[in-house]
Design a protein around this motif. Structure first.
Motif, PDB file in Angstrom:
ATOM      1  N   LEU A 166       0.659  13.911  11.385  1.00 46.51           N
ATOM      2  CA  LEU A 166       1.059  13.296  10.188  1.00 46.51           C
ATOM      3  C   LEU A 166       1.274  12.000   9.923  1.00 46.51           C
ATOM      4  O   LEU A 166       0.812  11.321   8.968  1.00 46.51           O
ATOM      5  CB  LEU A 166       2.124  14.217   9.601  1.00 46.51           C
ATOM      6  N   VAL A 167       1.835  11.247  10.935  1.00 46.32           N
ATOM      7  CA  VAL A 167       2.176   9.822  11.017  1.00 46.32           C
ATOM      8  C   VAL A 167       0.886   9.116  10.540  1.00 46.32           C
ATOM      9  O   VAL A 167       0.489   8.319  10.086  1.00 46.32           O
ATOM     10  CB  VAL A 167       3.007   9.489  12.152  1.00 46.32           C
ATOM     11  N   PHE A 168      -0.144   9.519  11.629  1.00 45.27           N
ATOM     12  CA  PHE A 168      -1.379   9.003  11.782  1.00 45.27           C
ATOM     13  C   PHE A 168      -2.127   9.123  10.441  1.00 45.27           C
ATOM     14  O   PHE A 168      -3.085   8.254  10.077  1.00 45.27           O
ATOM     15  CB  PHE A 168      -2.011   9.110  12.888  1.00 45.27           C
ATOM     16  N   PHE A 169      -2.065  10.184  10.022  1.00 47.78           N
ATOM     17  CA  PHE A 169      -2.635  10.601   8.886  1.00 47.78           C
ATOM     18  C   PHE A 169      -2.364   9.826   7.732  1.00 47.78           C
ATOM     19  O   PHE A 169      -3.192   9.341   7.060  1.00 47.78           O
ATOM     20  CB  PHE A 169      -2.629  12.097   8.650  1.00 47.78           C
ATOM     21  N   THR A 170      -0.926   9.516   7.451  1.00 44.65           N
ATOM     22  CA  THR A 170      -0.349   8.885   6.370  1.00 44.65           C
ATOM     23  C   THR A 170      -0.776   7.375   6.539  1.00 44.65           C
ATOM     24  O   THR A 170      -1.001   6.745   5.532  1.00 44.65           O
ATOM     25  CB  THR A 170       1.083   8.984   6.501  1.00 44.65           C
ATOM     26  N   ILE A 171      -0.593   6.958   7.776  1.00 39.42           N
ATOM     27  CA  ILE A 171      -1.161   5.532   8.102  1.00 39.42           C
ATOM     28  C   ILE A 171      -2.644   5.409   7.734  1.00 39.42           C
ATOM     29  O   ILE A 171      -2.890   4.078   7.088  1.00 39.42           O
ATOM     30  CB  ILE A 171      -0.901   5.311   9.505  1.00 39.42           C
ATOM     31  N   ALA A 172      -3.469   6.284   8.168  1.00 42.45           N
ATOM     32  CA  ALA A 172      -4.698   5.961   7.743  1.00 42.45           C
ATOM     33  C   ALA A 172      -4.975   5.973   6.089  1.00 42.45           C
ATOM     34  O   ALA A 172      -5.683   4.998   5.739  1.00 42.45           O
ATOM     35  CB  ALA A 172      -5.601   7.156   8.193  1.00 42.45           C
ATOM     36  N   LEU A 173      -4.221   6.743   5.463  1.00 38.98           N
ATOM     37  CA  LEU A 173      -4.179   6.549   3.863  1.00 38.98           C
ATOM     38  C   LEU A 173      -3.921   5.238   3.326  1.00 38.98           C
ATOM     39  O   LEU A 173      -4.325   4.731   2.567  1.00 38.98           O
ATOM     40  CB  LEU A 173      -3.545   7.771   3.262  1.00 38.98           C
ATOM     41  N   ILE A 174      -2.803   4.761   3.855  1.00 38.05           N
ATOM     42  CA  ILE A 174      -2.207   3.671   3.628  1.00 38.05           C
ATOM     43  C   ILE A 174      -3.350   2.578   3.864  1.00 38.05           C
ATOM     44  O   ILE A 174      -3.597   1.749   2.943  1.00 38.05           O
ATOM     45  CB  ILE A 174      -0.725   3.039   4.154  1.00 38.05           C
ATOM     46  N   GLY A 175      -3.906   2.575   5.078  1.00 34.98           N
ATOM     47  CA  GLY A 175      -4.785   1.554   5.399  1.00 34.98           C
ATOM     48  C   GLY A 175      -5.975   1.606   4.274  1.00 34.98           C
ATOM     49  O   GLY A 175      -6.464   0.509   3.911  1.00 34.98           O
ATOM     50  N   LEU A 176      -6.442   2.811   4.193  1.00 30.76           N
ATOM     51  CA  LEU A 176      -7.612   2.964   3.055  1.00 30.76           C
ATOM     52  C   LEU A 176      -7.077   2.340   1.677  1.00 30.76           C
ATOM     53  O   LEU A 176      -7.988   1.581   0.950  1.00 30.76           O
ATOM     54  CB  LEU A 176      -8.003   4.256   3.044  1.00 30.76           C
ATOM     55  N   LEU A 177      -5.956   2.747   1.242  1.00 30.61           N
ATOM     56  CA  LEU A 177      -5.357   2.087   0.055  1.00 30.61           C
ATOM     57  C   LEU A 177      -5.319   0.678   0.188  1.00 30.61           C
ATOM     58  O   LEU A 177      -5.607   0.073  -1.069  1.00 30.61           O
ATOM     59  CB  LEU A 177      -4.049   2.850  -0.320  1.00 30.61           C
ATOM     60  N   GLY A 178      -4.683   0.067   1.026  1.00 28.87           N
ATOM     61  CA  GLY A 178      -4.602  -1.254   1.075  1.00 28.87           C
ATOM     62  C   GLY A 178      -6.014  -2.032   1.061  1.00 28.87           C
ATOM     63  O   GLY A 178      -6.306  -2.958   0.373  1.00 28.87           O
ATOM     64  N   PHE A 179      -7.082  -1.286   1.646  1.00 24.19           N
ATOM     65  CA  PHE A 179      -8.177  -1.871   1.765  1.00 24.19           C
ATOM     66  C   PHE A 179      -8.781  -1.850   0.431  1.00 24.19           C
ATOM     67  O   PHE A 179      -9.536  -3.136  -0.233  1.00 24.19           O
ATOM     68  CB  PHE A 179      -9.267  -1.190   2.594  1.00 24.19           C
ATOM     69  N   LEU A 180      -8.699  -0.481  -0.390  1.00 26.72           N
ATOM     70  CA  LEU A 180      -9.177  -0.645  -1.752  1.00 26.72           C
ATOM     71  C   LEU A 180      -8.563  -1.562  -2.715  1.00 26.72           C
ATOM     72  O   LEU A 180      -9.058  -1.983  -3.836  1.00 26.72           O
ATOM     73  CB  LEU A 180      -9.268   0.709  -2.098  1.00 26.72           C
ATOM     74  N   SER A 181      -7.287  -1.876  -2.538  1.00 22.98           N
ATOM     75  CA  SER A 181      -6.497  -2.618  -3.423  1.00 22.98           C
ATOM     76  C   SER A 181      -7.013  -3.792  -3.264  1.00 22.98           C
ATOM     77  O   SER A 181      -7.121  -4.756  -4.321  1.00 22.98           O
ATOM     78  CB  SER A 181      -5.047  -2.550  -2.880  1.00 22.98           C
ATOM     79  N   ASP A 182      -7.399  -4.488  -2.159  1.00 25.01           N
ATOM     80  CA  ASP A 182      -7.686  -5.752  -1.959  1.00 25.01           C
ATOM     81  C   ASP A 182      -9.131  -5.949  -2.439  1.00 25.01           C
ATOM     82  O   ASP A 182      -9.526  -7.051  -2.920  1.00 25.01           O
ATOM     83  CB  ASP A 182      -7.869  -5.991  -0.484  1.00 25.01           C
ATOM     84  N   TRP A 183      -9.953  -5.078  -2.246  1.00 27.26           N
ATOM     85  CA  TRP A 183     -11.465  -5.073  -2.908  1.00 27.26           C
ATOM     86  C   TRP A 183     -11.284  -5.378  -4.518  1.00 27.26           C
ATOM     87  O   TRP A 183     -11.953  -5.914  -5.126  1.00 27.26           O
ATOM     88  CB  TRP A 183     -12.119  -3.747  -2.537  1.00 27.26           C
ATOM     89  N   LEU A 184     -10.170  -4.340  -4.990  1.00 22.22           N
ATOM     90  CA  LEU A 184     -10.047  -4.525  -6.326  1.00 22.22           C
ATOM     91  C   LEU A 184      -9.455  -5.654  -6.797  1.00 22.22           C
ATOM     92  O   LEU A 184     -10.231  -6.199  -7.846  1.00 22.22           O
ATOM     93  CB  LEU A 184      -8.920  -3.203  -6.744  1.00 22.22           C
ATOM     94  N   LEU A 185      -8.569  -6.383  -6.098  1.00 22.64           N
ATOM     95  CA  LEU A 185      -8.207  -7.831  -6.645  1.00 22.64           C
ATOM     96  C   LEU A 185      -9.333  -8.758  -6.388  1.00 22.64           C
ATOM     97  O   LEU A 185      -9.201  -9.703  -7.220  1.00 22.64           O
ATOM     98  CB  LEU A 185      -7.006  -8.099  -5.754  1.00 22.64           C
ATOM     99  N   ARG A 186     -10.303  -8.503  -5.474  1.00 21.66           N
ATOM    100  CA  ARG A 186     -11.354  -9.501  -5.285  1.00 21.66           C
ATOM    101  C   ARG A 186     -12.259  -9.373  -6.108  1.00 21.66           C
ATOM    102  O   ARG A 186     -12.883 -10.315  -6.894  1.00 21.66           O
ATOM    103  CB  ARG A 186     -12.335  -9.336  -3.996  1.00 21.66           C
ATOM    104  N   LEU A 187     -12.327  -8.154  -7.037  1.00 19.29           N
ATOM    105  CA  LEU A 187     -13.036  -8.025  -8.013  1.00 19.29           C
ATOM    106  C   LEU A 187     -12.717  -8.736  -9.326  1.00 19.29           C
ATOM    107  O   LEU A 187     -13.508  -9.387 -10.133  1.00 19.29           O
ATOM    108  CB  LEU A 187     -13.384  -6.280  -8.315  1.00 19.29           C
ATOM    109  N   ILE A 188     -11.218  -8.665  -9.494  1.00 25.30           N
ATOM    110  CA  ILE A 188     -10.694  -9.234 -10.709  1.00 25.30           C
ATOM    111  C   ILE A 188     -10.703 -10.800 -10.465  1.00 25.30           C
ATOM    112  O   ILE A 188     -11.004 -11.370 -11.408  1.00 25.30           O
ATOM    113  CB  ILE A 188      -9.343  -8.714 -10.799  1.00 25.30           C
TER     114      ILE A 188
END
Length: 306
Positions: free
Chosen positions: A266-288
């Protein structure tokens, strides 16, 4: 076939998969970036799986991706933290496991972006005011410089004392984590604006207010958005710490529950989710950033071929 000028001649260059599909240059560039991102993540995953296959990684402590990602429904059922520990409430009540995952992700992302927006507006405004009004600089800048080195974690008790338990302390932690450094960065960027720009504006009769609104602020926006993107990752780190104190539900709560129950998957599953969310957030900010800074050309990678 695409062509590339070399001296006086044009040398044919393969158009690649994007050209074969009839995609635009921008779409081909995005497709190439996405492909290399998959290769990068795939290489990291392959190394992890190889270590497990060779017996160098204990699956009970460092479960490989095929274990903690192979049974997503089993991991998702732990995300219903809002009703799991309430007395007299059936743990099966409330949202389904998949709904709980999206609710948890949405709650954490809301805290991150709310704190990010508040910190950006406050820090840029105060940074500009510090340089615009001399008395404001004397009254505010020493205190900001004094508090800037304090770790955001040290503000956690203060956030709980002031706001109690809920969304407010998590958002406050994100704001504190970004605010002081962004104020100092804004001041530094203002000081580094070319004097030629300011002198030209003065020659054309611009007032002090017009110099700030028409020259200085547009000049510092590119670097400030880069600072904002870099601080975004810090915001994700801080919000998880704040959520672990009892916000109610969030990815930080899931991490703490996984630690307390010794559930590495569960720890690594949540870490994977956080990493994906951080990646998508950075992508969204780059678009902005591309939309807001439409006058700034893309120069990244210009010197790679030299």
């Amino acid at each position: 076939m695409a062509t590339q000028a070399t001296g006086a001649a044009a040398v044919p260059r393969p158009a690649g998969l994007g050209g074969a599909l009839g995609l635009s240059p921008g779409a081909r560039k995005a497709l190439a970036r996405f492909g290399w991102a998959l290769v990068s993540v795939g290489l990291f995953t392959a190394i992890w799986e190889l270590l497990w296959l060779l017996g160098w990684a204990d699956p009970k402590l460092l479960p490989p991706p095929h274990i903690f990602l192979g049974n997503i429904p089993d991991q998702a059922r732990f995300f219903n933290t809002a009703t799991r520990w309430q007395i007299g409430v059936n743990p099966a009540d409330g949202p389904s496991p998949y709904e709980a995952v999206f609710i948890t992700i949405g709650a954490t992302a809301m805290r991150v972006f709310a704190g990010l927006a508040i910190a950006a507006v406050l820090s840029i405004s105060i940074g500009v005011l510090v340089r615009y009004f001399g008395i404001f600089e004397k009254l505010v800048l020493p205190t900001i410089t004094l508090l800037s080195p304090v770790s955001p974690i040290a503000w956690l008790p203060v956030a709980i004392f002031i706001f109690g338990i809920g969304n407010a302390p998590a958002i406050f932690m994100v704001v504190v984590a970004l605010f002081f450094h962004m104020v100092l960065s804004t001041i530094s960027q203002i000081d580094n604006v070319s004097r030629n720009f300011i002198n030209v504006a003065r020659t054309m009769g611009a007032t002090k207010r017009q110099i700030y609104t028409r020259v200085i602020i547009p000049a510092i926006l590119p670097q400030l958005l880069i600072v904002l993107r870099l601080n975004l990752f810090g915001a994700w780190m801080v919000v998880l710490v704040a959520e672990s104190t009892g916000v109610g539900f969030g990815l930080g709560q899931v991490i703490m529950m996984a630690r307390n129950t010794f559930n590495p998957s569960l720890v690594f599953f949540t870490i994977a989710l956080i990493g994906l969310l951080g990646f998508l957030s950075d992508w969204l900010l780059r678009l902005i950033q591309k939309r807001v800074l439409f006058w700034v050309p893309e120069t990244a990678g210009v010197l790679r071929g030299l």
